[in-house]
Design a protein around this motif. Structure first.
Motif, PDB file in Angstrom:
ATOM      1  N   SER A   1       0.868  -1.328   0.082  1.00  0.00           N
ATOM      2  CA  SER A   1      -0.115  -0.156  -0.028  1.00  0.00           C
ATOM      3  C   SER A   1       0.942   1.169   0.063  1.00  0.00           C
ATOM      4  CB  SER A   1      -0.995  -0.077   1.217  1.00  0.00           C
ATOM      5  OG  SER A   1      -1.844  -1.048   1.208  1.00  0.00           O
ATOM      6  N   TYR A   2       0.587   2.041  -1.037  1.00  0.00           N
ATOM      7  CA  TYR A   2       1.572   3.332  -0.974  1.00  0.00           C
ATOM      8  C   TYR A   2       0.817   4.252  -0.284  1.00  0.00           C
ATOM      9  CZ  TYR A   2       4.465   0.953  -4.498  1.00  0.00           C
ATOM     10  OH  TYR A   2       5.265   0.101  -5.155  1.00  0.00           O
ATOM     11  N   GLU A   3      -0.438   4.435  -0.088  1.00  0.00           N
ATOM     12  CA  GLU A   3      -1.000   5.235   0.564  1.00  0.00           C
ATOM     13  C   GLU A   3      -1.473   4.567   1.945  1.00  0.00           C
ATOM     14  OE1 GLU A   3      -1.663   8.137  -0.930  1.00  0.00           O
ATOM     15  OE2 GLU A   3      -0.633   7.229  -2.885  1.00  0.00           O
ATOM     16  N   TYR A   4      -1.560   5.602   2.835  1.00  0.00           N
ATOM     17  CA  TYR A   4      -1.960   5.219   4.092  1.00  0.00           C
ATOM     18  C   TYR A   4      -3.259   5.966   4.881  1.00  0.00           C
ATOM     19  CZ  TYR A   4       0.976   9.123   5.802  1.00  0.00           C
ATOM     20  OH  TYR A   4       1.583  10.210   5.877  1.00  0.00           O
ATOM     21  N   SER A   5      -3.778   5.390   5.888  1.00  0.00           N
ATOM     22  CA  SER A   5      -4.780   6.059   6.296  1.00  0.00           C
ATOM     23  C   SER A   5      -5.073   6.119   7.747  1.00  0.00           C
ATOM     24  CB  SER A   5      -6.351   5.373   5.810  1.00  0.00           C
ATOM     25  OG  SER A   5      -6.040   3.946   6.114  1.00  0.00           O
TER      26      SER A   5
ATOM     27  N   ASN B   1      -2.364   9.013  13.166  1.00  0.00           N
ATOM     28  CA  ASN B   1      -1.151   9.198  13.834  1.00  0.00           C
ATOM     29  C   ASN B   1       0.158   8.704  13.112  1.00  0.00           C
ATOM     30  OD1 ASN B   1      -1.662   6.583  14.442  1.00  0.00           O
ATOM     31  ND2 ASN B   1      -1.045   6.774  16.470  1.00  0.00           N
ATOM     32  N   ALA B   2      -0.125   8.580  11.696  1.00  0.00           N
ATOM     33  CA  ALA B   2       1.206   8.078  10.872  1.00  0.00           C
ATOM     34  C   ALA B   2       1.746   9.301  10.500  1.00  0.00           C
ATOM     35  CB  ALA B   2       0.496   7.179   9.732  1.00  0.00           C
ATOM     36  N   ASP B   3       3.083   9.150  10.697  1.00  0.00           N
ATOM     37  CA  ASP B   3       4.009  10.509   9.892  1.00  0.00           C
ATOM     38  C   ASP B   3       4.625  10.012   8.759  1.00  0.00           C
ATOM     39  OD1 ASP B   3       6.299   8.828  10.760  1.00  0.00           O
ATOM     40  OD2 ASP B   3       6.185   9.521  12.719  1.00  0.00           O
ATOM     41  N   LYS B   4       4.440   9.099   8.196  1.00  0.00           N
ATOM     42  CA  LYS B   4       5.195   8.591   6.857  1.00  0.00           C
ATOM     43  C   LYS B   4       4.382   7.487   6.305  1.00  0.00           C
ATOM     44  CE  LYS B   4       9.369   9.659   6.910  1.00  0.00           C
ATOM     45  NZ  LYS B   4      10.844   9.581   7.510  1.00  0.00           N
ATOM     46  N   SER B   5       4.600   7.511   4.920  1.00  0.00           N
ATOM     47  CA  SER B   5       4.187   6.207   4.314  1.00  0.00           C
ATOM     48  C   SER B   5       5.403   4.983   4.379  1.00  0.00           C
ATOM     49  CB  SER B   5       4.021   6.388   2.604  1.00  0.00           C
ATOM     50  OG  SER B   5       5.264   6.615   2.038  1.00  0.00           O
ATOM     51  N   LEU B   6       4.899   3.742   4.587  1.00  0.00           N
ATOM     52  CA  LEU B   6       5.716   2.561   4.473  1.00  0.00           C
ATOM     53  C   LEU B   6       6.701   2.752   3.290  1.00  0.00           C
ATOM     54  CD1 LEU B   6       6.885   0.089   5.804  1.00  0.00           C
ATOM     55  CD2 LEU B   6       5.413  -1.252   4.577  1.00  0.00           C
ATOM     56  N   GLU B   7       6.553   3.216   2.104  1.00  0.00           N
ATOM     57  CA  GLU B   7       7.449   3.388   1.029  1.00  0.00           C
ATOM     58  C   GLU B   7       8.514   4.405   1.491  1.00  0.00           C
ATOM     59  OE1 GLU B   7       7.757   4.952  -3.579  1.00  0.00           O
ATOM     60  OE2 GLU B   7       5.768   5.431  -2.369  1.00  0.00           O
ATOM     61  N   GLY B   8       8.030   5.459   2.061  1.00  0.00           N
ATOM     62  CA  GLY B   8       9.113   6.752   2.439  1.00  0.00           C
ATOM     63  C   GLY B   8       9.946   6.252   3.815  1.00  0.00           C
ATOM     64  N   PHE B   9       9.470   5.340   4.301  1.00  0.00           N
ATOM     65  CA  PHE B   9      10.065   4.670   5.586  1.00  0.00           C
ATOM     66  C   PHE B   9      11.349   3.537   5.106  1.00  0.00           C
ATOM     67  CE2 PHE B   9      10.660   1.265   8.842  1.00  0.00           C
ATOM     68  CZ  PHE B   9      11.055   2.067   9.824  1.00  0.00           C
ATOM     69  N   LEU B  10      10.705   2.815   4.103  1.00  0.00           N
ATOM     70  CA  LEU B  10      11.785   1.983   3.467  1.00  0.00           C
ATOM     71  C   LEU B  10      13.033   2.797   2.591  1.00  0.00           C
ATOM     72  CD1 LEU B  10       9.442  -0.931   2.335  1.00  0.00           C
ATOM     73  CD2 LEU B  10      10.549  -0.789   4.543  1.00  0.00           C
ATOM     74  N   GLU B  11      12.318   3.759   1.823  1.00  0.00           N
ATOM     75  CA  GLU B  11      13.383   4.702   1.271  1.00  0.00           C
ATOM     76  C   GLU B  11      14.345   5.054   2.312  1.00  0.00           C
ATOM     77  OE1 GLU B  11      11.437   7.319  -1.115  1.00  0.00           O
ATOM     78  OE2 GLU B  11      10.983   6.127  -2.728  1.00  0.00           O
ATOM     79  N   ASP B  12      14.010   5.789   3.443  1.00  0.00           N
ATOM     80  CA  ASP B  12      15.105   6.250   4.273  1.00  0.00           C
ATOM     81  C   ASP B  12      15.986   5.450   5.017  1.00  0.00           C
ATOM     82  OD1 ASP B  12      13.505   8.705   4.091  1.00  0.00           O
ATOM     83  OD2 ASP B  12      12.570   8.600   5.799  1.00  0.00           O
ATOM     84  N   ASN B  13      15.363   4.107   5.103  1.00  0.00           N
ATOM     85  CA  ASN B  13      16.255   3.082   5.500  1.00  0.00           C
ATOM     86  C   ASN B  13      16.952   2.186   4.671  1.00  0.00           C
ATOM     87  OD1 ASN B  13      15.953   2.596   8.546  1.00  0.00           O
ATOM     88  ND2 ASN B  13      14.026   3.383   7.660  1.00  0.00           N
ATOM     89  N   LYS B  14      16.844   2.684   3.218  1.00  0.00           N
ATOM     90  CA  LYS B  14      17.508   1.850   2.067  1.00  0.00           C
ATOM     91  C   LYS B  14      17.214   0.385   1.978  1.00  0.00           C
ATOM     92  CE  LYS B  14      21.219   5.485   1.693  1.00  0.00           C
ATOM     93  NZ  LYS B  14      20.438   6.516   2.770  1.00  0.00           N
ATOM     94  N   LEU B  15      16.102   0.065   2.224  1.00  0.00           N
ATOM     95  CA  LEU B  15      15.696  -1.169   2.082  1.00  0.00           C
ATOM     96  C   LEU B  15      14.925  -1.671   0.836  1.00  0.00           C
ATOM     97  CD1 LEU B  15      15.547  -3.825   4.251  1.00  0.00           C
ATOM     98  CD2 LEU B  15      13.060  -3.316   4.485  1.00  0.00           C
ATOM     99  N   PHE B  16      15.226  -2.734   0.155  1.00  0.00           N
ATOM    100  CA  PHE B  16      14.612  -3.047  -1.394  1.00  0.00           C
ATOM    101  C   PHE B  16      13.490  -4.122  -0.851  1.00  0.00           C
ATOM    102  CE2 PHE B  16      14.932  -6.277  -4.638  1.00  0.00           C
ATOM    103  CZ  PHE B  16      14.474  -5.411  -5.469  1.00  0.00           C
ATOM    104  N   ALA B  17      12.597  -3.915  -1.492  1.00  0.00           N
ATOM    105  CA  ALA B  17      11.420  -4.622  -1.144  1.00  0.00           C
ATOM    106  C   ALA B  17      10.552  -4.943  -2.388  1.00  0.00           C
ATOM    107  CB  ALA B  17      10.463  -3.782  -0.189  1.00  0.00           C
ATOM    108  N   ILE B  18      10.022  -6.038  -2.583  1.00  0.00           N
ATOM    109  CA  ILE B  18       9.357  -6.464  -3.723  1.00  0.00           C
ATOM    110  C   ILE B  18       7.862  -6.936  -3.364  1.00  0.00           C
ATOM    111  CG2 ILE B  18      11.299  -7.262  -4.788  1.00  0.00           C
ATOM    112  CD1 ILE B  18      10.523 -10.165  -4.529  1.00  0.00           C
ATOM    113  N   SER B  19       6.880  -6.852  -4.084  1.00  0.00           N
ATOM    114  CA  SER B  19       5.483  -6.864  -4.002  1.00  0.00           C
ATOM    115  C   SER B  19       4.979  -7.819  -5.082  1.00  0.00           C
ATOM    116  CB  SER B  19       4.499  -5.645  -3.814  1.00  0.00           C
ATOM    117  OG  SER B  19       4.504  -5.085  -5.050  1.00  0.00           O
TER     118      SER B  19
END
Length: 375
Positions: free
Chosen positions: A91-95, A98-116
């Motif tokens: 999910s690129y969008e979140y709802s 009290n979330a402060d960031k998308s999971l995509e942004g969180f993974l980018e900040d941590n330089k983590l590669f993911a596949i779906s």
């Protein structure tokens, strides 16, 4: 959809099996590690930052990952510890308010590669049958032969010492220095929520690196000792086992969780072994053999304590067992102030059935302090 055209990606297992997917964020990348799966319906941010998962490729069995975003307060360490993420629907969008960031942004900040877009049901079924193994996820789909060769060089988890990769390099403090009790915590991969649970019970904690000897911890004059969770095989942790032996010999209050549980078993001459799959999720049933009560627990471990040897040890009582496979989920020593569990009573976001174990630890400490005062 945010990315109309996604880069092709694969999951290549050590046995040669291939599963197909797409790169999250349309990123190119490759990541190696032991592939494992977690059955939790929630708590993905805590899973990704749990030091016990260091170096593993995480398969999330929940169909949707990322739908509630991330929050900077909901981490178990200072960075992502898994080596890569494999999921079905990302999910690129979140709802969540009290979330402060998308999971995509969180993974980018941590330089983590993911596949779906991976058939995670089929992948998990394969792992359950074939057992845990190394794997690679990659967008380099045209060079499978090279990926296979590179995968051969990834070390197996059995015999692998990883505590040094996630432990603190220097001692540090957590909590109120004026608290009633002082706890020496041996960090072999400690989670932040363990420290929170200790601190809220009126404890000041000094966290020591994984290879700290007992004497160095004892110089701080703690009221009790704690050995944390962590990644990898417990057998190479010679320093931690030696420290546990001395804590036990001096009859100090001691509590161990997960890898700490295994270290305490090794300190008592009980062996450990690598499991076929391991236990990873937040719905594992455990029976407290002393009270007869059942507990729903959070678990994350790929190694276990030898039950036959535990039953034969005259100094050890099995206090908890996993109801799915009857593995040793908890133990205590008959003549020493020592106990441990294979699961996570500090679990965040839950369940909290085993929260009482922290209270039990502090009851043991209070009893020991009282006896010392009387002497």
């Amino acid at each position: 959809m945010k990315y109309q055209t996604k880069k092709k990606a694969i999951v290549l297992l050590a046995d040669g099996t291939i599963f197909y997917g797409k790169a999250v964020g349309n990123k190119e990348g490759t990541a190696f590690g032991e592939v494992c799966f977690n059955t939790g319906m929630t708590g993905y941010q805590e899973i990704f930052t749990d030091p016990s998962y260091f170096g593993q490729l995480m398969v999330t069995t929940n169909a949707h990952i990322g739908n509630y975003g991330t929050n900077e307060e909901e981490v178990e360490s200072d960075s992502v510890k898994i080596s890569g993420l494999i999921c079905k629907n990302f999910s690129y969008e979140y709802s969540r308010i009290n979330a402060d960031k998308s999971l995509e942004g969180f993974l980018e900040d941590n330089k983590l590669f993911a596949i779906s877009d991976v058939d995670t049901r089929a992948l998990v079924c394969h792992i359950r049958e074939a057992g845990a193994m190394n794997a690679v996820i990659s967008t380099d789909v045209d060079n499978v032969a090279k990926l296979k060769e590179d995968l051969k060089n990834v070390p197996n988890m059995e015999g692998l010492e990883l505590a040094s990769k996630v432990s603190a390099s220097e001692p540090y403090f957590y909590g109120d220095e004026n608290a009633k009790y002082r706890i020496a915590a041996l960090d072999i991969g400690i989670k932040k929520n363990i420290l929170r649970n200790l601190a809220k019970r009126d404890a000041y904690i000094k966290v020591f690196p994984y290879n700290t000897p007992y004497k160095a911890m004892a110089e701080w004059s703690p009221d009790g000792y704690f050995i944390s969770n962590g990644p990898g095989d417990p057998k190479p942790l010679k320093d931690a086992v030696a420290a546990a032996k001395e804590i036990i010999a001096n009859d100090n209050p001691l509590f161990g969780i997960c890898l700490g549980h295994q270290v305490i078993a090794l300190a008592n001459g009980i062996s450990t072994y690598k499991m076929h799959n391991g236990h990873r999720g937040i719905n594992h049933p455990v029976l407290n053999l002393e009270t007869g009560k059942g507990e729903i627990t959070s678990q994350n471990h790929g190694f276990a304590v030898n039950r036959e040897e535990t039953e034969k040890n005259p100094e050890i009582i099995i206090t908890h067992e996993h109801l799915n496979d009857h593995t040793v989920a908890g133990l205590r020593m008959k003549s020493k102030n020592v106990f441990s569990v294979q699961y996570h009573p500090e679990a965040s976001p839950g369940p909290h059935d085993a929260d009482y174990l922290f209270d039990q630890f502090f009851e043991n400490i209070a009893s020991a302090v009282k006896n010392d005062t009387l002497v």
